[in-house]
Scaffold this motif. Structure first.
Motif, PDB file in Angstrom:
ATOM      1  N   LEU A 103       4.399  34.021  18.502  1.00  0.00           N
ATOM      2  CA  LEU A 103       4.226  33.925  19.945  1.00  0.00           C
ATOM      3  C   LEU A 103       4.244  32.459  20.354  1.00  0.00           C
ATOM      4  O   LEU A 103       3.600  31.625  19.717  1.00  0.00           O
ATOM      5  CB  LEU A 103       2.895  34.567  20.351  1.00  0.00           C
ATOM      6  N   VAL A 104       4.959  32.159  21.434  1.00  0.00           N
ATOM      7  CA  VAL A 104       5.014  30.800  21.960  1.00  0.00           C
ATOM      8  C   VAL A 104       4.362  30.823  23.339  1.00  0.00           C
ATOM      9  O   VAL A 104       4.994  31.196  24.329  1.00  0.00           O
ATOM     10  CB  VAL A 104       6.468  30.282  22.043  1.00  0.00           C
ATOM     11  N   SER A 105       3.092  30.475  23.372  1.00  0.00           N
ATOM     12  CA  SER A 105       2.322  30.508  24.621  1.00  0.00           C
ATOM     13  C   SER A 105       0.938  29.935  24.360  1.00  0.00           C
ATOM     14  O   SER A 105       0.499  29.858  23.209  1.00  0.00           O
ATOM     15  CB  SER A 105       2.195  31.950  25.131  1.00  0.00           C
ATOM     16  N   HIS A 106       0.248  29.589  25.427  1.00  0.00           N
ATOM     17  CA  HIS A 106      -1.151  29.165  25.351  1.00  0.00           C
ATOM     18  C   HIS A 106      -2.064  30.238  25.922  1.00  0.00           C
ATOM     19  O   HIS A 106      -3.282  30.105  25.888  1.00  0.00           O
ATOM     20  CB  HIS A 106      -1.360  27.881  26.176  1.00  0.00           C
ATOM     21  N   ILE A 159       2.715  29.355  18.402  1.00  0.00           N
ATOM     22  CA  ILE A 159       3.231  28.008  18.620  1.00  0.00           C
ATOM     23  C   ILE A 159       2.782  27.597  20.011  1.00  0.00           C
ATOM     24  O   ILE A 159       3.043  28.299  20.994  1.00  0.00           O
ATOM     25  CB  ILE A 159       4.767  27.965  18.515  1.00  0.00           C
ATOM     26  N   ALA A 160       2.092  26.447  20.092  1.00  0.00           N
ATOM     27  CA  ALA A 160       1.572  25.952  21.368  1.00  0.00           C
ATOM     28  C   ALA A 160       1.167  24.496  21.191  1.00  0.00           C
ATOM     29  O   ALA A 160       1.188  23.967  20.079  1.00  0.00           O
ATOM     30  CB  ALA A 160       0.361  26.787  21.797  1.00  0.00           C
ATOM     31  N   PHE A 161       0.794  23.862  22.275  1.00  0.00           N
ATOM     32  CA  PHE A 161       0.157  22.556  22.177  1.00  0.00           C
ATOM     33  C   PHE A 161      -1.291  22.834  21.816  1.00  0.00           C
ATOM     34  O   PHE A 161      -2.002  23.533  22.546  1.00  0.00           O
ATOM     35  CB  PHE A 161       0.234  21.791  23.498  1.00  0.00           C
ATOM     36  N   GLU A 162      -1.736  22.305  20.692  1.00  0.00           N
ATOM     37  CA  GLU A 162      -3.049  22.664  20.155  1.00  0.00           C
ATOM     38  C   GLU A 162      -4.178  22.497  21.164  1.00  0.00           C
ATOM     39  O   GLU A 162      -5.038  23.369  21.296  1.00  0.00           O
ATOM     40  CB  GLU A 162      -3.345  21.842  18.902  1.00  0.00           C
ATOM     41  N   GLU A 163      -4.175  21.401  21.894  1.00  0.00           N
ATOM     42  CA  GLU A 163      -5.289  21.122  22.793  1.00  0.00           C
ATOM     43  C   GLU A 163      -5.302  21.996  24.043  1.00  0.00           C
ATOM     44  O   GLU A 163      -6.285  22.013  24.783  1.00  0.00           O
ATOM     45  CB  GLU A 163      -5.310  19.636  23.180  1.00  0.00           C
ATOM     46  N   GLU A 194      -1.230  32.149  11.750  1.00  0.00           N
ATOM     47  CA  GLU A 194      -0.684  30.825  11.481  1.00  0.00           C
ATOM     48  C   GLU A 194      -0.510  30.100  12.808  1.00  0.00           C
ATOM     49  O   GLU A 194      -0.072  30.687  13.792  1.00  0.00           O
ATOM     50  CB  GLU A 194       0.654  30.938  10.756  1.00  0.00           C
ATOM     51  N   PHE A 195      -0.873  28.820  12.827  1.00  0.00           N
ATOM     52  CA  PHE A 195      -0.719  28.041  14.048  1.00  0.00           C
ATOM     53  C   PHE A 195       0.198  26.861  13.795  1.00  0.00           C
ATOM     54  O   PHE A 195       0.098  26.181  12.770  1.00  0.00           O
ATOM     55  CB  PHE A 195      -2.064  27.513  14.571  1.00  0.00           C
ATOM     56  N   PHE A 196       1.091  26.603  14.765  1.00  0.00           N
ATOM     57  CA  PHE A 196       2.017  25.487  14.697  1.00  0.00           C
ATOM     58  C   PHE A 196       1.994  24.753  16.030  1.00  0.00           C
ATOM     59  O   PHE A 196       2.165  25.368  17.081  1.00  0.00           O
ATOM     60  CB  PHE A 196       3.448  25.980  14.406  1.00  0.00           C
ATOM     61  N   ASP A 197       1.767  23.445  15.964  1.00  0.00           N
ATOM     62  CA  ASP A 197       1.777  22.642  17.173  1.00  0.00           C
ATOM     63  C   ASP A 197       3.219  22.514  17.658  1.00  0.00           C
ATOM     64  O   ASP A 197       4.120  22.180  16.872  1.00  0.00           O
ATOM     65  CB  ASP A 197       1.183  21.259  16.905  1.00  0.00           C
TER      66      ASP A 197
END
Length: 186
Positions: A111-114, A135-139, A154-157
């Motif tokens: 998923l690509v979203s916050h 996948i997102a901007f971590e902050e 799994e997380f990817f910045d």
């Protein structure tokens, strides 16, 4: 004989664009400041070593951005143009339904979203039988994803791990000490 899996890359483009513009740049991103979507699809394929199918969800309630749709197709994505009333979050609704439908399959999901609106729909996919990634901007990711990462998501910045931007973004990010390079600050 093992069953071949596909990695489904679900892109909430509005969410990424809004976060990039409002929270990072403080203005509408220029075309050259947006992610290189082809690299994101390639990242997913390479990271999980299997074919990836990119679904790019678009709110087309006020019209279809044909040039962008054609570009997405040329990059290997399946554009998913949606419409609804002004009150409907059509992209969120469609991604939630897609996550639920993927529960009936064995495929992996990225998923690509916050957006925390997807937490309820993505949690059942974390069944130990498939890979689930974000996948997102971590902050800027919703805090509910922190628990899912601890449970195995799994997380990817979006910038630092996927390398989909042509130039560094003006982000203030917490740097793990093993990655700290003082030259970046001198």
């Amino acid at each position: 004989m093992p069953v071949d899996k596909t990695s489904y890359l679900l892109v909430d483009g509005e969410n990424i664009d809004a976060t990039l513009g409002n929270s990072i740049l403080g203005r509408r991103p220029h075309p050259d400041e947006r992610p290189r979507w082809d690299r994101l699809l390639a990242f997913t394929q390479e990271r999980w070593a299997q074919p990836a199918k990119g679904l790019f969800f678009l709110n087309a309630s006020t019209g279809l951005p044909m040039a962008f749709v054609q570009a997405l197709r040329a990059l290997g994505y399946v554009p998913v143009p949606l419409s609804g009333s002004a009150e409907d979050k059509v992209v969120d609704i469609a991604i939630q339904r897609t996550l639920e439908a993927l529960g009936e399959r064995d495929d992996d999901v990225m998923l690509v979203s916050h957006d925390g609106d997807f937490l309820e729909a993505i949690t059942p996919l974390m069944d130990g039988q498939r890979r689930v990634g974000l996948i997102a901007f971590e902050e800027f990711r919703n805090s509910g994803f922190h628990d899912l990462v601890r449970q195995g998501m799994e997380f990817f910045d979006l910038e630092h791990d996927t390398r989909v931007f042509n130039a560094p973004l003006p982000r203030l990010r917490i740097i793990p000490i093993e990655e700290f390079d003082p030259q970046q600050f001198l």
